[in-house]
Scaffold this motif. Structure first.
Motif, PDB file in Angstrom:
ATOM      1  N   MET A   1     -20.377  18.681 -11.852  1.00  0.00           N
ATOM      2  CA  MET A   1     -20.670  17.438 -12.581  1.00  0.00           C
ATOM      3  C   MET A   1     -19.426  17.018 -13.365  1.00  0.00           C
ATOM      4  SD  MET A   1     -23.723  16.612 -15.337  1.00  0.00           S
ATOM      5  CE  MET A   1     -25.033  16.918 -14.154  1.00  0.00           C
ATOM      6  N   ASN A   2     -19.029  15.743 -13.237  1.00  0.00           N
ATOM      7  CA  ASN A   2     -17.834  15.306 -13.958  1.00  0.00           C
ATOM      8  C   ASN A   2     -18.138  15.140 -15.449  1.00  0.00           C
ATOM      9  OD1 ASN A   2     -18.577  12.551 -14.675  1.00  0.00           O
ATOM     10  ND2 ASN A   2     -18.260  11.988 -12.543  1.00  0.00           N
ATOM     11  N   PRO A   3     -17.088  15.054 -16.302  1.00  0.00           N
ATOM     12  CA  PRO A   3     -17.302  15.040 -17.753  1.00  0.00           C
ATOM     13  C   PRO A   3     -18.171  13.895 -18.246  1.00  0.00           C
ATOM     14  CG  PRO A   3     -15.006  15.515 -17.247  1.00  0.00           C
ATOM     15  CD  PRO A   3     -15.662  15.131 -15.951  1.00  0.00           C
ATOM     16  N   ILE A   4     -18.070  12.710 -17.627  1.00  0.00           N
ATOM     17  CA  ILE A   4     -18.863  11.570 -18.085  1.00  0.00           C
ATOM     18  C   ILE A   4     -20.339  11.807 -17.804  1.00  0.00           C
ATOM     19  CG2 ILE A   4     -19.355   9.119 -17.744  1.00  0.00           C
ATOM     20  CD1 ILE A   4     -16.386   8.676 -17.301  1.00  0.00           C
ATOM     21  N   LEU A   5     -20.657  12.251 -16.584  1.00  0.00           N
ATOM     22  CA  LEU A   5     -22.056  12.535 -16.253  1.00  0.00           C
ATOM     23  C   LEU A   5     -22.607  13.658 -17.117  1.00  0.00           C
ATOM     24  CD1 LEU A   5     -21.990  12.300 -12.340  1.00  0.00           C
ATOM     25  CD2 LEU A   5     -22.801  10.587 -13.973  1.00  0.00           C
ATOM     26  N   GLN A   6     -21.766  14.645 -17.391  1.00  0.00           N
ATOM     27  CA  GLN A   6     -22.199  15.756 -18.232  1.00  0.00           C
ATOM     28  C   GLN A   6     -22.506  15.280 -19.651  1.00  0.00           C
ATOM     29  OE1 GLN A   6     -19.389  18.961 -18.425  1.00  0.00           O
ATOM     30  NE2 GLN A   6     -20.855  20.399 -19.301  1.00  0.00           N
ATOM     31  N   ALA A   7     -21.634  14.402 -20.189  1.00  0.00           N
ATOM     32  CA  ALA A   7     -21.852  13.884 -21.541  1.00  0.00           C
ATOM     33  C   ALA A   7     -23.115  13.030 -21.600  1.00  0.00           C
ATOM     34  CB  ALA A   7     -20.638  13.069 -21.982  1.00  0.00           C
ATOM     35  N   GLN A   8     -23.328  12.208 -20.572  1.00  0.00           N
ATOM     36  CA  GLN A   8     -24.523  11.370 -20.545  1.00  0.00           C
ATOM     37  C   GLN A   8     -25.787  12.226 -20.517  1.00  0.00           C
ATOM     38  OE1 GLN A   8     -23.373   9.080 -17.010  1.00  0.00           O
ATOM     39  NE2 GLN A   8     -23.438   7.222 -18.243  1.00  0.00           N
ATOM     40  N   SER A   9     -25.757  13.308 -19.766  1.00  0.00           N
ATOM     41  CA  SER A   9     -26.940  14.158 -19.605  1.00  0.00           C
ATOM     42  C   SER A   9     -27.201  15.047 -20.811  1.00  0.00           C
ATOM     43  CB  SER A   9     -26.787  15.036 -18.362  1.00  0.00           C
ATOM     44  OG  SER A   9     -26.586  14.248 -17.199  1.00  0.00           O
ATOM     45  N   ALA A  10     -26.180  15.234 -21.641  1.00  0.00           N
ATOM     46  CA  ALA A  10     -26.284  16.204 -22.737  1.00  0.00           C
ATOM     47  C   ALA A  10     -26.595  15.567 -24.084  1.00  0.00           C
ATOM     48  CB  ALA A  10     -24.987  17.010 -22.836  1.00  0.00           C
ATOM     49  N   HIS A  11     -26.914  14.266 -24.118  1.00  0.00           N
ATOM     50  CA  HIS A  11     -27.138  13.602 -25.407  1.00  0.00           C
ATOM     51  C   HIS A  11     -28.280  14.236 -26.195  1.00  0.00           C
ATOM     52  CE1 HIS A  11     -28.013  10.753 -28.529  1.00  0.00           C
ATOM     53  NE2 HIS A  11     -29.246  10.639 -28.061  1.00  0.00           N
TER      54      HIS A  11
END
Length: 245
Positions: A1-11
Motif C-alpha cells: 500500500m502506498n503512503p497516501i492510501l495508508q494515511a487515508q486508511s489510518a485516520h
C-alpha cells in the motif's frame, strides 16, 4: 500500500494533544497543499479562521457542547463556506448579486469540505492529529458573531490540530460491498448488512483499549441524526444569504 492510501486508511480522530506548538511555516505549507483540493468550477468558495484568542476558544468549546479539545489543541480553525469573493466577481462582471440559490450553497459547502479533508490528511502525514468539530453548528449565530463572519459566509465545522497525546484504536468502516453499488442502487441487503456491521462495531467497542461501551452503529447513528437536528440551521443559513431559492 502506498503512503497516501495508508494515511487515508489510518485516520483516527485525535482529541488529546501534547503541549508542542505547530510551527507557523508548517501551518502555511499545510494550507497551501490543501488548496490543491478539487473546487467546483474553480470558484474556491472557502475560507478558514484561525482562532487564537483563549477566550474565543473557550466560548466556542462551550457552544460546541463542552468539547475541551477546542481549547487544548495547538491550533483551532473554523472552516467556512464562503461566497463573498464569488459575489464580488459576479457583480463586477455585470451579472448581479447572488440570490441564495441552493446550487451555490452546495458548491460552497463541498468546496470547503474538500479543502478541509485535504488539510486534515496533510496534517496527519506530518505526524499531527486532528478532529473535526461539527458542534459549532449548535449555535452558528454566536459563532458567526464571535468571528465576525459577513453575509455569504457560514461556519461548516471546526478543526483541531496538534501533536497526538493518545493512540485510539482504528474503527472498522462499513465494508466496501455495502457502500458500492453497480449500475443501480440496491437496498435489498440493507437489514442484513447493518446487522452484521452492528455486531462488528459492538465487538470493537467492547474490546478496544480505551473506554469500553455497550453500543453499536445503528444505535449511535440513529441518535446522531435524530438528536442533532439543529433546526435553527435553515433560518441561520438564509440569514447569511444561503438557500433562499
Amino acid at each position: 500500500m502506498n503512503p497516501i492510501l495508508q494515511a487515508q486508511s489510518a485516520h483516527k480522530s485525535i482529541r488529546k494533544y501534547t503541549d508542542q506548538a505547530i510551527d507557523d511555516t508548517l501551518i502555511t505549507q499545510l494550507i497551501q497543499a490543501a488548496q490543491g483540493a478539487a473546487s467546483s468550477s474553480f470558484i474556491q468558495a472557502y475560507s478558514l479562521v484561525q482562532v487564537t484568542l483563549p477566550e474565543n476558544r473557550s466560548r466556542i468549546a462551550a457552544l460546541a457542547g463542552g468539547q475541551k479539545w477546542v481549547e487544548s489543541a495547538a491550533e483551532f480553525f473554523v472552516i467556512c463556506a464562503d461566497l463573498t469573493r464569488v459575489e464580488y466577481c459576479s457583480v463586477e462582471q455585470g451579472l448581479g448579486e447572488l440570490e441564495g440559490n441552493a446550487e451555490h450553497f452546495i458548491a460552497a459547502t463541498t468546496d470547503a469540505t474538500f479543502f478541509a479533508q485535504n488539510l486534515m490528511l496533510g496534517a496527519e502525514s506530518v505526524g499531527l492529529g486532528a478532529v473535526f468539530i461539527g458542534g459549532i453548528r449548535n449555535d452558528p449565530t454566536q459563532v458567526a458573531e464571535l468571528l465576525q463572519l459577513p453575509k455569504h459566509v457560514y461556519p461548516v465545522f471546526g478543526l483541531c490540530l496538534g501533536y497526538p497525546d493518545a493512540e485510539p484504536d482504528l474503527k472498522p468502516r462499513l465494508p466496501v460491498d455495502v457502500i458500492l453499488h453497480k449500475d443501480r442502487y440496491d437496498d435489498s441487503r440493507c437489514a442484513s448488512d447493518i446487522k452484521a456491521y452492528d455486531e462488528q462495531m459492538q465487538a470493537y467497542y467492547q474490546s478496544r483499549s480505551g473506554t469500553k461501551k455497550i453500543s453499536n452503529w445503528s444505535e449511535q447513528t440513529a441518535g446522531a441524526v435524530q438528536k442533532k437536528k439543529r433546526e435553527h440551521m435553515l433560518s441561520f443559513l438564509q440569514q447569511q444569504g444561503f438557500l433562499k431559492r
